[in-house]
Design an enzyme around this catalytic site. Structure first.
Site, PDB file in Angstrom:
ATOM      1  N   TYR A  75      83.832  50.250 -15.398  1.00 56.03           N
ATOM      2  CA  TYR A  75      83.590  49.184 -14.428  1.00 56.03           C
ATOM      3  C   TYR A  75      84.641  49.181 -13.315  1.00 56.03           C
ATOM      4  O   TYR A  75      84.348  48.832 -12.176  1.00 56.03           O
ATOM      5  CB  TYR A  75      83.498  47.824 -15.126  1.00 56.03           C
ATOM      6  CG  TYR A  75      82.137  47.611 -15.753  1.00 56.03           C
ATOM      7  CD1 TYR A  75      81.937  47.798 -17.111  1.00 56.03           C
ATOM      8  CD2 TYR A  75      81.039  47.273 -14.969  1.00 56.03           C
ATOM      9  CE1 TYR A  75      80.680  47.642 -17.678  1.00 56.03           C
ATOM     10  CE2 TYR A  75      79.778  47.121 -15.513  1.00 56.03           C
ATOM     11  CZ  TYR A  75      79.605  47.301 -16.880  1.00 56.03           C
ATOM     12  OH  TYR A  75      78.345  47.164 -17.422  1.00 56.03           O
ATOM     13  N   ARG A  78      83.318  51.669 -10.910  1.00 54.15           N
ATOM     14  CA  ARG A  78      82.198  51.101 -10.150  1.00 54.15           C
ATOM     15  C   ARG A  78      82.707  50.091  -9.120  1.00 54.15           C
ATOM     16  O   ARG A  78      82.276  50.079  -7.970  1.00 54.15           O
ATOM     17  CB  ARG A  78      81.194  50.430 -11.077  1.00 54.15           C
ATOM     18  CG  ARG A  78      80.361  51.412 -11.890  1.00 54.15           C
ATOM     19  CD  ARG A  78      79.288  50.703 -12.662  1.00 54.15           C
ATOM     20  NE  ARG A  78      78.324  50.044 -11.790  1.00 54.15           N
ATOM     21  CZ  ARG A  78      77.509  49.067 -12.219  1.00 54.15           C
ATOM     22  NH1 ARG A  78      77.582  48.658 -13.479  1.00 54.15           N
ATOM     23  NH2 ARG A  78      76.646  48.519 -11.398  1.00 54.15           N
ATOM     24  N   VAL A 111      75.439  43.753  -8.680  1.00 49.83           N
ATOM     25  CA  VAL A 111      76.764  43.161  -8.904  1.00 49.83           C
ATOM     26  C   VAL A 111      77.772  43.703  -7.885  1.00 49.83           C
ATOM     27  O   VAL A 111      78.971  43.568  -8.066  1.00 49.83           O
ATOM     28  CB  VAL A 111      77.247  43.444 -10.347  1.00 49.83           C
ATOM     29  CG1 VAL A 111      76.321  42.790 -11.366  1.00 49.83           C
ATOM     30  CG2 VAL A 111      77.402  44.945 -10.607  1.00 49.83           C
ATOM     31  N   HIS A 127      72.816  38.779 -12.176  1.00 54.64           N
ATOM     32  CA  HIS A 127      73.511  39.586 -13.196  1.00 54.64           C
ATOM     33  C   HIS A 127      75.028  39.516 -13.038  1.00 54.64           C
ATOM     34  O   HIS A 127      75.757  40.361 -13.570  1.00 54.64           O
ATOM     35  CB  HIS A 127      73.016  41.046 -13.138  1.00 54.64           C
ATOM     36  CG  HIS A 127      71.579  41.185 -13.536  1.00 54.64           C
ATOM     37  ND1 HIS A 127      70.853  42.333 -13.299  1.00 54.64           N
ATOM     38  CD2 HIS A 127      70.721  40.334 -14.129  1.00 54.64           C
ATOM     39  CE1 HIS A 127      69.619  42.158 -13.741  1.00 54.64           C
ATOM     40  NE2 HIS A 127      69.506  40.963 -14.255  1.00 54.64           N
ATOM     41  N   CYS A 135      87.251  35.639 -19.852  1.00 49.38           N
ATOM     42  CA  CYS A 135      87.741  35.785 -21.231  1.00 49.38           C
ATOM     43  C   CYS A 135      86.616  35.540 -22.220  1.00 49.38           C
ATOM     44  O   CYS A 135      85.860  34.569 -22.084  1.00 49.38           O
ATOM     45  CB  CYS A 135      88.884  34.808 -21.495  1.00 49.38           C
ATOM     46  SG  CYS A 135      89.460  34.861 -23.199  1.00 49.38           S
ATOM     47  N   ASN A 220      59.662  49.756  -1.396  1.00 45.32           N
ATOM     48  CA  ASN A 220      60.220  50.745  -2.313  1.00 45.32           C
ATOM     49  C   ASN A 220      59.613  52.112  -1.990  1.00 45.32           C
ATOM     50  O   ASN A 220      58.391  52.201  -1.843  1.00 45.32           O
ATOM     51  CB  ASN A 220      59.875  50.367  -3.762  1.00 45.32           C
ATOM     52  CG  ASN A 220      60.732  51.085  -4.782  1.00 45.32           C
ATOM     53  OD1 ASN A 220      60.889  52.291  -4.718  1.00 45.32           O
ATOM     54  ND2 ASN A 220      61.263  50.335  -5.729  1.00 45.32           N
ATOM     55  N   GLU A 222      59.163  54.409  -3.896  1.00 46.76           N
ATOM     56  CA  GLU A 222      58.411  54.890  -5.057  1.00 46.76           C
ATOM     57  C   GLU A 222      57.609  53.760  -5.688  1.00 46.76           C
ATOM     58  O   GLU A 222      57.926  52.583  -5.495  1.00 46.76           O
ATOM     59  CB  GLU A 222      59.364  55.465  -6.105  1.00 46.76           C
ATOM     60  CG  GLU A 222      60.066  56.747  -5.676  1.00 46.76           C
ATOM     61  CD  GLU A 222      61.127  57.186  -6.699  1.00 46.76           C
ATOM     62  OE1 GLU A 222      62.082  57.860  -6.279  1.00 46.76           O
ATOM     63  OE2 GLU A 222      61.013  56.776  -7.873  1.00 46.76           O
TER      64      GLU A 222
HETATM   65  N1  APR Z   1      65.069  51.426  -0.482  1.00 41.63           N
HETATM   66  C1  APR Z   1      64.308  50.697  -1.363  1.00 41.63           C
HETATM   67  N2  APR Z   1      64.185  51.017  -2.679  1.00 41.63           N
HETATM   68  C2  APR Z   1      64.846  52.110  -3.117  1.00 41.63           C
HETATM   69  C3  APR Z   1      65.636  52.910  -2.264  1.00 41.63           C
HETATM   70  C4  APR Z   1      65.733  52.520  -0.895  1.00 41.63           C
HETATM   71  N3  APR Z   1      66.455  53.221  -0.030  1.00 41.63           N
HETATM   72  N4  APR Z   1      66.168  53.937  -3.002  1.00 41.63           N
HETATM   73  C5  APR Z   1      65.713  53.772  -4.277  1.00 41.63           C
HETATM   74  N5  APR Z   1      64.911  52.686  -4.347  1.00 41.63           N
HETATM   75  C6  APR Z   1      64.218  52.147  -5.522  1.00 41.63           C
HETATM   76  C7  APR Z   1      63.814  53.171  -6.574  1.00 41.63           C
HETATM   77  O1  APR Z   1      62.587  53.782  -6.245  1.00 41.63           O
HETATM   78  C8  APR Z   1      63.701  52.290  -7.816  1.00 41.63           C
HETATM   79  O2  APR Z   1      62.401  51.742  -7.946  1.00 41.63           O
HETATM   80  O3  APR Z   1      65.107  51.276  -6.177  1.00 41.63           O
HETATM   81  C9  APR Z   1      64.695  51.145  -7.540  1.00 41.63           C
HETATM   82  C10 APR Z   1      65.930  51.139  -8.418  1.00 41.63           C
HETATM   83  O4  APR Z   1      65.489  50.880  -9.734  1.00 41.63           O
HETATM   84  P1  APR Z   1      66.529  50.915 -10.964  1.00 41.63           P
HETATM   85  O5  APR Z   1      67.347  52.137 -10.881  1.00 41.63           O
HETATM   86  O6  APR Z   1      65.727  50.674 -12.189  1.00 41.63           O
HETATM   87  O7  APR Z   1      67.512  49.694 -10.687  1.00 41.63           O
HETATM   88  P2  APR Z   1      67.234  48.112 -10.736  1.00 41.63           P
HETATM   89  O8  APR Z   1      65.801  47.800 -10.607  1.00 41.63           O
HETATM   90  O9  APR Z   1      68.160  47.489  -9.774  1.00 41.63           O
HETATM   91  O10 APR Z   1      67.723  47.780 -12.241  1.00 41.63           O
HETATM   92  C11 APR Z   1      67.613  46.461 -12.701  1.00 41.63           C
HETATM   93  O11 APR Z   1      68.726  47.068 -14.716  1.00 41.63           O
HETATM   94  O12 APR Z   1      70.311  48.395 -15.596  1.00 41.63           O
HETATM   95  C12 APR Z   1      70.014  47.098 -15.308  1.00 41.63           C
HETATM   96  O13 APR Z   1      71.466  45.296 -14.814  1.00 41.63           O
HETATM   97  C13 APR Z   1      70.997  46.503 -14.306  1.00 41.63           C
HETATM   98  O14 APR Z   1      70.540  45.092 -12.402  1.00 41.63           O
HETATM   99  C14 APR Z   1      70.136  46.261 -13.074  1.00 41.63           C
HETATM  100  C15 APR Z   1      68.747  46.143 -13.645  1.00 41.63           C
END
Ligand code: APR
Length: 251
Positions: A75, A78, A111, A127, A135, A220, A222
């Protein structure tokens, strides 16, 4: 009508702009994708944190109990990366959208504090954040700077352990932030879901179960777990699409 030469104008985008222009209440949910254009990794994408690290070791109370130094080392790395990163055009566009909205709520799963640094005000960090440590015993908090928590300061004076002030898997979200987010999603006319795979609950439920009668649009590059349940799933990057929406609203 659409000013941005890169993004292809489409009836759906025009519809989204129209809905935003007439919205009385706007709710936005973001995930790590909005910070990817600031150079921060997502969790499940290519090179994502959970592809290169064992989530149960690093993001669970059990993992922390087993090896608090390992968890803090990760962390602290990060945290340093977050502090080096800068908000991008997507973060700033959401701050502008807030400034021009009557009722605007931004709930983030991130975060990294980039929304805060971009000037967002009505921000709910579902989150937690890496700005503080807490603590495990007396719940006292302390602020962290860019170097994070020195490993020789994990033991708190009360005998407890200082832990990252974020929500790990299996833990409840901060009650006040969750309640306010659910209320805001329930009263929104338009909901934007930006940069999240929408697989982690309860946050993802804000875009579906709690979304009252809102028009829900996703940004997004994807497909996600909710793409088939939103009114419009826009295949675009946050730092491109959000500024273009703000620009369209200003014309
Ligand atoms: N613009 C928009 N979306 C994007 C971009 C971009 N430039 N680049 C990537 N993405 C999308 C990806 O396609 C994916 O669908 O962002 C998404 C990220 O998804 P995750 O990696 O699953 O992350 P997230 O959804 O934030 O995770 C949720 O999971 O691990 C826990 O606590 C952690 O807050 C986190 C939570």
């Amino acid at each position: 009508m659409f000013p941005n030469p890169d993004a292809k104008p489409s009836p759906q985008v025009d519809e989204l702009v129209h809905r935003l222009r007439h919205a009385r209440s706007l709710f936005v949910l973001t995930g790590s994708g909005i910070s990817s254009e600031s150079g921060l990794p997502t969790f499940r994408g290519v090179g994502g944190l959970w592809r290169t690290h064992r989530v149960e070791e690093l993001a669970s109370p059990e993992g922390f109990a087993r090896d608090p130094e390992l968890v803090w080392t990760w962390y602290n790395e990060r945290n340093a990366a977050h502090r080096k990163a800068r908000p991008n055009a997507g973060h700033y566009a959401l701050a502008q959208l807030e400034a021009r909205s009557r009722d605007f709520t931004l709930a983030t799963q991130n975060v990294d504090s980039l929304h805060l640094r971009a000037g967002s005000n009505n921000l709910l960090e579902l989150h937690g954040s890496l700005r503080t440590a807490r603590c495990t015993s007396c719940t006292q908090r302390r602020s962290l700077d860019s170097s994070g928590l020195p490993l020789d300061q994990i033991r708190h004076e009360c005998g407890g352990l200082m832990r990252p002030d974020i929500v790990w898997f299996g833990e409840a979200l901060p009650q006040d932030a969750w309640r306010r987010a659910a209320d805001a999603a329930g009263r929104a006319d338009v909901i934007l879901v930006v940069g999240t795979s929408a697989v982690v609950y309860p946050a993802a439920a804000l875009a579906t179960h709690f979304a009252g009668g809102a028009y829900v649009a996703e940004i997004n590059p994807e497909e996600t777990a909710i793409s088939d349940r939103v009114a419009y799933s826009w295949r675009a990057r946050a730092a491109e699409a959000l500024p273009a929406l703000v620009a369209a609203l200003e014309t």
